[in-house]
Design an enzyme around this catalytic site. Structure first.
Site, PDB file in Angstrom:
ATOM      1  N   ARG A  20       8.521  -4.154  16.526  1.00  0.00           N
ATOM      2  CA  ARG A  20       8.662  -2.713  16.349  1.00  0.00           C
ATOM      3  C   ARG A  20       8.176  -1.958  17.582  1.00  0.00           C
ATOM      4  O   ARG A  20       7.560  -2.527  18.490  1.00  0.00           O
ATOM      5  CB  ARG A  20       7.861  -2.251  15.128  1.00  0.00           C
ATOM      6  CG  ARG A  20       8.339  -2.781  13.800  1.00  0.00           C
ATOM      7  CD  ARG A  20       7.337  -2.445  12.705  1.00  0.00           C
ATOM      8  NE  ARG A  20       6.053  -3.097  12.928  1.00  0.00           N
ATOM      9  CZ  ARG A  20       4.932  -2.803  12.301  1.00  0.00           C
ATOM     10  NH1 ARG A  20       4.927  -1.828  11.404  1.00  0.00           N
ATOM     11  NH2 ARG A  20       3.812  -3.449  12.555  1.00  0.00           N
ATOM     12  N   LYS A  80       0.168  -2.083  17.340  1.00  0.00           N
ATOM     13  CA  LYS A  80      -0.855  -3.008  16.868  1.00  0.00           C
ATOM     14  C   LYS A  80      -1.973  -3.193  17.903  1.00  0.00           C
ATOM     15  O   LYS A  80      -2.014  -2.535  18.928  1.00  0.00           O
ATOM     16  CB  LYS A  80      -0.207  -4.349  16.504  1.00  0.00           C
ATOM     17  CG  LYS A  80       0.884  -4.227  15.438  1.00  0.00           C
ATOM     18  CD  LYS A  80       0.394  -3.582  14.146  1.00  0.00           C
ATOM     19  CE  LYS A  80      -0.475  -4.495  13.321  1.00  0.00           C
ATOM     20  NZ  LYS A  80      -0.843  -3.896  12.008  1.00  0.00           N
ATOM     21  N   HIS A  99      -7.332  -0.417  13.396  1.00  0.00           N
ATOM     22  CA  HIS A  99      -7.925  -1.194  12.300  1.00  0.00           C
ATOM     23  C   HIS A  99      -9.435  -1.374  12.479  1.00  0.00           C
ATOM     24  O   HIS A  99      -9.964  -2.484  12.412  1.00  0.00           O
ATOM     25  CB  HIS A  99      -7.235  -2.554  12.174  1.00  0.00           C
ATOM     26  CG  HIS A  99      -5.760  -2.467  11.941  1.00  0.00           C
ATOM     27  ND1 HIS A  99      -5.214  -1.863  10.834  1.00  0.00           N
ATOM     28  CD2 HIS A  99      -4.717  -2.883  12.700  1.00  0.00           C
ATOM     29  CE1 HIS A  99      -3.899  -1.919  10.909  1.00  0.00           C
ATOM     30  NE2 HIS A  99      -3.567  -2.510  12.022  1.00  0.00           N
ATOM     31  N   ASP A 225      -0.008   2.456 -11.218  1.00  0.00           N
ATOM     32  CA  ASP A 225      -0.637   3.297 -10.220  1.00  0.00           C
ATOM     33  C   ASP A 225      -2.024   3.701 -10.748  1.00  0.00           C
ATOM     34  O   ASP A 225      -2.597   2.997 -11.583  1.00  0.00           O
ATOM     35  CB  ASP A 225       0.243   4.513  -9.902  1.00  0.00           C
ATOM     36  CG  ASP A 225       0.009   5.015  -8.482  1.00  0.00           C
ATOM     37  OD1 ASP A 225       0.691   4.531  -7.560  1.00  0.00           O
ATOM     38  OD2 ASP A 225      -0.868   5.874  -8.296  1.00  0.00           O
ATOM     39  N   VAL A 275       0.158  -6.532   0.518  1.00  0.00           N
ATOM     40  CA  VAL A 275       0.687  -5.673   1.576  1.00  0.00           C
ATOM     41  C   VAL A 275      -0.439  -4.837   2.173  1.00  0.00           C
ATOM     42  O   VAL A 275      -0.465  -4.572   3.376  1.00  0.00           O
ATOM     43  CB  VAL A 275       1.801  -4.756   1.031  1.00  0.00           C
ATOM     44  CG1 VAL A 275       2.360  -3.872   2.136  1.00  0.00           C
ATOM     45  CG2 VAL A 275       2.924  -5.582   0.411  1.00  0.00           C
ATOM     46  N   ASP A 316       0.012  -8.758   8.132  1.00  0.00           N
ATOM     47  CA  ASP A 316      -0.381  -7.354   8.272  1.00  0.00           C
ATOM     48  C   ASP A 316       0.608  -6.507   9.075  1.00  0.00           C
ATOM     49  O   ASP A 316       0.318  -5.360   9.417  1.00  0.00           O
ATOM     50  CB  ASP A 316      -1.782  -7.236   8.872  1.00  0.00           C
ATOM     51  CG  ASP A 316      -1.864  -7.742  10.307  1.00  0.00           C
ATOM     52  OD1 ASP A 316      -0.838  -8.175  10.851  1.00  0.00           O
ATOM     53  OD2 ASP A 316      -2.965  -7.690  10.891  1.00  0.00           O
TER      54      ASP A 316
END
Length: 368
Positions: A20, A80, A99, A225, A275, A316
């Site tokens: 990406r 990332k 992160h 949820d 996820v 991830d």
């Protein structure tokens, strides 16, 4: 008097199998047309967009991994983590998913590099509007592809029991991925029950969308949820599904969704896709594992006293399975905020992100 130019420097992604881009060629074209931006793009063979796509819209191309030598005013932009095994100070401003704001493993090491270099981090995960909603996220495609992996892993268990799950490679578009899933489900002749946690959010809605597009009946898609989880985990209902896809956004400590005691007992569950990937977060609500999986080793075999297999995916950067669609959507969502970068000292999204960075730096002194 000439207008000051904001210099964005799109770096090469070095995370294995990351295809990406934070900036698509189309978004670069729109930024350049605005007249207040200069865009430098590092060459990258892995990126879904060819170098020529950037060059054709007016970006300046440079060698990959050259951002350390960028002009001091360049804003280094990526997705990332930065290259591993490098602890050198960071003097630039960076836009990325670092992160390190939720006390993930090594979070202080990451922030210390910015402090030592007198740099600045604008973390993409925490660029938020006035309502606290993220201005751009890969959430939908994270859930979408996570659901795809979960269903495919379940199919693999039915069709190739005991065999290693194959390496995941990117798909040219979602239609090819959906057609592959449908063919495998047809071969099996039955449908799994899939449970999506966080079903009303961006990520969860993506997971539900993929299950529907793959042809799984609505009654087999269990959507939970905050209302359903208000009672607090662990939840026996997860054990009744074939596939569990966790899509929540973890912001504080909550009771675990799943425990070792549950998976050791009688269960239908055989696939978990985390996820959310709060793998090294001390509040990980799926505390039966502590490592991330990868595209070439996508599934972790979870030890259990139950002979029924249980495999977990904790990749991830799942949206890179559909890198063109995911990148186009993300960068288009990010564009209005990028257009405010020339006013970043007053624009609320950017001032909020800078304030949060300094708060996290200060917290290093009082947090283990």
């Amino acid at each position: 008097m000439s207008t000051p130019v904001t210099h964005l420097w799109l770096r090469e992604e070095t995370k294995p199998m990351e295809h990406r881009a934070a900036l698509s060629p189309d978004v670069c074209k729109k930024l350049l047309a605005d007249g207040r931006f200069k865009i430098t793009v590092e060459s990258c063979k892995e990126r879904i967009f060819a170098d020529s796509e950037y060059e054709n819209v007016g970006c300046t191309m440079v060698a990959g991994d050259s951002w350390r030598q960028a002009p001091a005013d360049a804003i280094i932009t990526g997705l990332k983590e930065l290259p591993e095994n490098d602890q050198t100070p960071l003097p630039h401003t960076h836009i990325m998913f670092a992160h390190c704001y939720k006390r993930q493993g090594g979070w202080k090491d990451v922030l210390s590099r910015f402090v030592e270099g007198n740099g600045l981090l604008y973390d993409l995960e925490f660029l938020q509007d006035d309502s606290g909603r993220r201005v751009a996220a890969f959430g939908f495609y994270a859930g979408f592809t996570g659901s795809a992996v979960g269903i495919d892993a379940w199919c693999h268990q039915q069709l190739h029991s005991g065999e290693k799950y194959p390496t995941i490679t990117p798909y040219p578009n979602e239609d090819v991925l959906i057609a592959e899933t449908k063919a495998k489900l047809a071969q099996i002749g039955k449908m799994p029950k899939i449970m999506v946690m966080g079903a009303l959010g961006r990520c969860g809605s993506g997971a539900v969308s993929y299950a529907r597009k793959a042809g799984i009946p609505e009654e087999n898609i269990i959507k939970w949820d905050m209302a359903e989880t208000a009672k607090g985990g662990p939840f026996a209902e997860i054990m009744e599904a074939d596939i569990f896809v966790n899509c929540i956004y973890l912001s504080s400590q909550i009771p675990p969704f799943v425990t070792q005691q549950q998976i050791d007992a009688d269960r239908q569950l055989s696939v978990i896709v985390d996820v959310s990937c709060d793998t090294t977060n001390p509040f990980n609500p799926i505390p039966i594992y502590n490592v991330n999986t990868t595209f070439d080793n996508a599934l972790l075999d979870i030890p259990s006293a139950n002979s029924r297999p249980l495999q977990l995916c904790s990749i991830d950067h799942l949206p890179t399975m559909l890198p063109r669609e995911a990148s186009n959507q993300f960068s288009a969502d990010l564009l209005p905020t990028l257009l405010q970068l020339p006013e970043r000292t007053t624009a609320p999204v950017w001032t909020g992100a800078e304030k949060l960075y300094h708060e996290k730096v200060e917290s290093m002194a009082t947090t283990d």
